[in-house]
Design an enzyme around this catalytic site. Structure first.
Site, PDB file in Angstrom:
ATOM      1  N   GLU A  84      42.720  41.446  53.804  1.00 32.44           N
ATOM      2  CA  GLU A  84      42.967  42.866  54.289  1.00 32.44           C
ATOM      3  C   GLU A  84      41.553  43.292  55.122  1.00 32.44           C
ATOM      4  OE1 GLU A  84      43.539  45.235  50.752  1.00 32.44           O
ATOM      5  OE2 GLU A  84      45.857  44.858  50.999  1.00 32.44           O
ATOM      6  N   GLU A 115      43.913  25.139  37.722  1.00 30.05           N
ATOM      7  CA  GLU A 115      42.543  26.139  37.251  1.00 30.05           C
ATOM      8  C   GLU A 115      41.771  25.271  36.675  1.00 30.05           C
ATOM      9  OE1 GLU A 115      43.084  28.537  33.508  1.00 30.05           O
ATOM     10  OE2 GLU A 115      44.508  29.354  35.174  1.00 30.05           O
TER      11      GLU A 115
END
Length: 275
Positions: A84, A115
């Site tokens: 963004e 992960e």
């Protein structure tokens, strides 16, 4: 011996019992009551956020970049914040980089065991030629994600400044990060569902970091996003209004200035330079 996760605040039992027996209204009001506590937890760590922002700004002023690394919800939040920045502040896409364990495909669909790889985060960052001008922020509600621990540890070893956003005290990640931010929000409404309060806390902190950094880097004038990308009709109308307010010209003239110069900042500067 299996790791005892029950000692983590993020894994502790919900304050509410028998959720499956409650009405929808009760569920919603209870979730809302828990959500209201999150900003107060964030408020407690503003001094730590301030220190990290100062470090980020000083490095980005010298050409450095900001990296976010995380897995699951935490990784997705970092990717969202990074993605963004270019449309909001008109900055290049490589100023803020969000990396998630398992790669971009993991944004939509979980990648099994991604992960748990302590080496992969540094490999992911090396693909962007990370160097000592950059900053890495590890994001992990639990504070124990191997992908993040390894990434921060390797970044430290290569002279890259590190920070973190976690939701447990005294975590392994906070011990590795040079500038740790520990936002302890307590038990989740659904036990262990860290996409809820923990995710909200991480989102708030990410908003604070990227917004404060961009303001300090001069990407905001007054209180306006003067470098925002004019990528849709709504944003063009907003930009026209901003140019009108800053110059006093008509809507038609403001639109012409935007067409000629491509951004609110450039349009306003060109107008003032011409008078």
């Amino acid at each position: 011996m299996a790791e005892n996760l029950s000692k983590l605040a993020t894994e502790s039992d919900s304050n509410y019992l028998d959720l499956d027996k409650h009405s929808v209204e009760t569920i919603l009001r209870q979730i809302n009551a828990e959500d209201k506590t999150v900003p107060y937890s964030v408020e407690k760590v503003i001094p730590q956020i301030e220190k990290l922002v100062g470090q980020i700004v000083s490095r980005m002023e010298k050409g450095g970049r900001l990296f976010y690394i995380g897995a699951g919800t935490s990784g997705r939040l970092g990717v969202v914040d990074a993605s963004e920045c270019p449309p909001t502040y008109g900055v290049p896409h490589d100023w803020v980089i969000g990396l998630i364990a398992g790669g971009d495909g993991a944004i939509r669909k979980a990648v099994e065991n991604a992960e748990d790889d302590e080496q992969q985060a540094w490999l992911d960052m090396k693909a962007y030629d990370i160097d000592q001008n950059d900053v890495v922020i590890g994001i992990a509600a639990s504070g124990r994600t191997p992908y993040v621990i390894g990434g921060l540890r390797d970044a430290n070893a290569h002279g890259v400044l590190t920070g973190c956003i976690v939701c447990n005290e005294g975590s392994a990640i906070a011990q590795v990060a040079q500038y740790p931010i520990e936002v302890v929000v307590g038990p989740e409404y659904v036990t262990g569902s860290t996409r809820m309060k923990s995710g909200t806390a991480q989102k708030l902190v990410l908003n604070m970091i990227s917004t404060a950094v961009m303001i300090r880097l001069g990407r905001v004038r007054g209180n306006k996003m003067v470098d925002m990308a004019l990528s849709n009709h709504k944003l063009v109308l907003r930009a026209i209004r901003m140019v009108k307010e800053a110059t006093g010209v008509s809507e038609e003239k403001a639109s012409e200035l935007l067409d000629q110069h491509g951004s609110v900042r450039a349009a306003v500067d060109a107008f003032h330079a011409s008078i």
